[in-house]
Design a protein around this motif. Structure first.
Motif, PDB file in Angstrom:
ATOM      1  N   GLY A  20       0.782  -1.226   0.000  1.00 26.10           N
ATOM      2  CA  GLY A  20       0.000   0.000   0.000  1.00 26.10           C
ATOM      3  C   GLY A  20       0.815   1.277   0.000  1.00 26.10           C
ATOM      4  O   GLY A  20       0.696   2.096   0.911  1.00 26.10           O
ATOM      5  N   PHE A  21       1.636   1.462  -1.024  1.00 30.91           N
ATOM      6  CA  PHE A  21       2.388   2.706  -1.137  1.00 30.91           C
ATOM      7  C   PHE A  21       2.534   3.102  -2.599  1.00 30.91           C
ATOM      8  O   PHE A  21       2.305   2.307  -3.500  1.00 30.91           O
ATOM      9  CB  PHE A  21       3.761   2.610  -0.467  1.00 30.91           C
ATOM     10  CG  PHE A  21       4.721   1.636  -1.093  1.00 30.91           C
ATOM     11  CD1 PHE A  21       5.516   2.014  -2.164  1.00 30.91           C
ATOM     12  CD2 PHE A  21       4.840   0.344  -0.600  1.00 30.91           C
ATOM     13  CE1 PHE A  21       6.412   1.123  -2.736  1.00 30.91           C
ATOM     14  CE2 PHE A  21       5.732  -0.556  -1.167  1.00 30.91           C
ATOM     15  CZ  PHE A  21       6.523  -0.169  -2.244  1.00 30.91           C
ATOM     16  N   VAL A  22       2.907   4.372  -2.802  1.00 30.47           N
ATOM     17  CA  VAL A  22       3.140   4.915  -4.130  1.00 30.47           C
ATOM     18  C   VAL A  22       4.526   5.549  -4.134  1.00 30.47           C
ATOM     19  O   VAL A  22       4.806   6.416  -3.295  1.00 30.47           O
ATOM     20  CB  VAL A  22       2.080   5.978  -4.504  1.00 30.47           C
ATOM     21  CG1 VAL A  22       2.440   6.693  -5.789  1.00 30.47           C
ATOM     22  CG2 VAL A  22       0.698   5.357  -4.586  1.00 30.47           C
ATOM     23  N   ASN A  23       5.387   5.138  -5.053  1.00 28.13           N
ATOM     24  CA  ASN A  23       6.681   5.790  -5.223  1.00 28.13           C
ATOM     25  C   ASN A  23       6.511   6.960  -6.186  1.00 28.13           C
ATOM     26  O   ASN A  23       5.955   6.807  -7.270  1.00 28.13           O
ATOM     27  CB  ASN A  23       7.724   4.816  -5.773  1.00 28.13           C
ATOM     28  CG  ASN A  23       8.231   3.877  -4.711  1.00 28.13           C
ATOM     29  OD1 ASN A  23       8.345   4.234  -3.543  1.00 28.13           O
ATOM     30  ND2 ASN A  23       8.533   2.650  -5.102  1.00 28.13           N
ATOM     31  N   VAL A  24       6.981   8.118  -5.767  1.00 26.11           N
ATOM     32  CA  VAL A  24       6.865   9.333  -6.565  1.00 26.11           C
ATOM     33  C   VAL A  24       8.063   9.427  -7.502  1.00 26.11           C
ATOM     34  O   VAL A  24       9.209   9.312  -7.048  1.00 26.11           O
ATOM     35  CB  VAL A  24       6.804  10.576  -5.644  1.00 26.11           C
ATOM     36  CG1 VAL A  24       6.759  11.855  -6.464  1.00 26.11           C
ATOM     37  CG2 VAL A  24       5.612  10.481  -4.693  1.00 26.11           C
ATOM     38  N   PRO A  25       7.842   9.660  -8.801  1.00 27.31           N
ATOM     39  CA  PRO A  25       8.973   9.844  -9.713  1.00 27.31           C
ATOM     40  C   PRO A  25       9.829  11.038  -9.295  1.00 27.31           C
ATOM     41  O   PRO A  25       9.314  12.043  -8.783  1.00 27.31           O
ATOM     42  CB  PRO A  25       8.298  10.108 -11.070  1.00 27.31           C
ATOM     43  CG  PRO A  25       6.925   9.532 -10.936  1.00 27.31           C
ATOM     44  CD  PRO A  25       6.554   9.700  -9.495  1.00 27.31           C
TER      45      PRO A  25
END
Length: 125
Positions: free
Chosen positions: A18-23
């Motif tokens: 449950g995470f999002v890596n930011v570019p």
């Protein structure tokens, strides 16, 4: 003024945890390690309370950790390999505005997945 957004492909670890890596090109839109971020999900009235982690990635780009609620949304709504568009309203509020499934028949991703992050942002809404 255009609201910044980016498209990512949801990988296995993101889907499981449950995470999002930011570019990296969007890193400057986010606050310091430990800052709170609300994540608005399609179809949900209550935003997910998340935190910014700048220690999770070796290059110090932000990871938005939404935990169980974001993980559950991923697992109920999308599959590993699907793409999501994230709109950055401000450093404390982001919104997942849409998602695009990978091609189901072949398991291959749509052509937009082969473009750069900047190109793919305008590729679909």
């Amino acid at each position: 003024m255009t609201v910044p957004s980016f498209v990512i492909t949801v990988e296995k670890a993101q889907y499981r945890e449950g995470f999002v890596n930011v570019p990296g090109v969007h890193s400057h839109h986010f606050a310091a390690d430990g800052a709170l971020v609300e994540v608005r999900l399609p179809g949900s009235r209550v935003p997910v309370k998340a935190t910014v982690s700048r220690r999770a990635n070796l290059n110090r780009t932000p990871r938005i950790v939404g935990g169980v609620r974001l993980r559950d949304w991923f697992q109920q709504t999308i599959r590993v390999g699907d793409m999501i568009r994230v709109r950055v309203e401000n450093s404390a509020y982001i919104e997942i505005v849409t998602f695009r499934p990978r091609t189901r028949v072949t398991g291959r991703r749509p052509a937009a997945a082969n473009t750069t992050a900047q190109e793919s942002c305008g590729a679909w809404q």
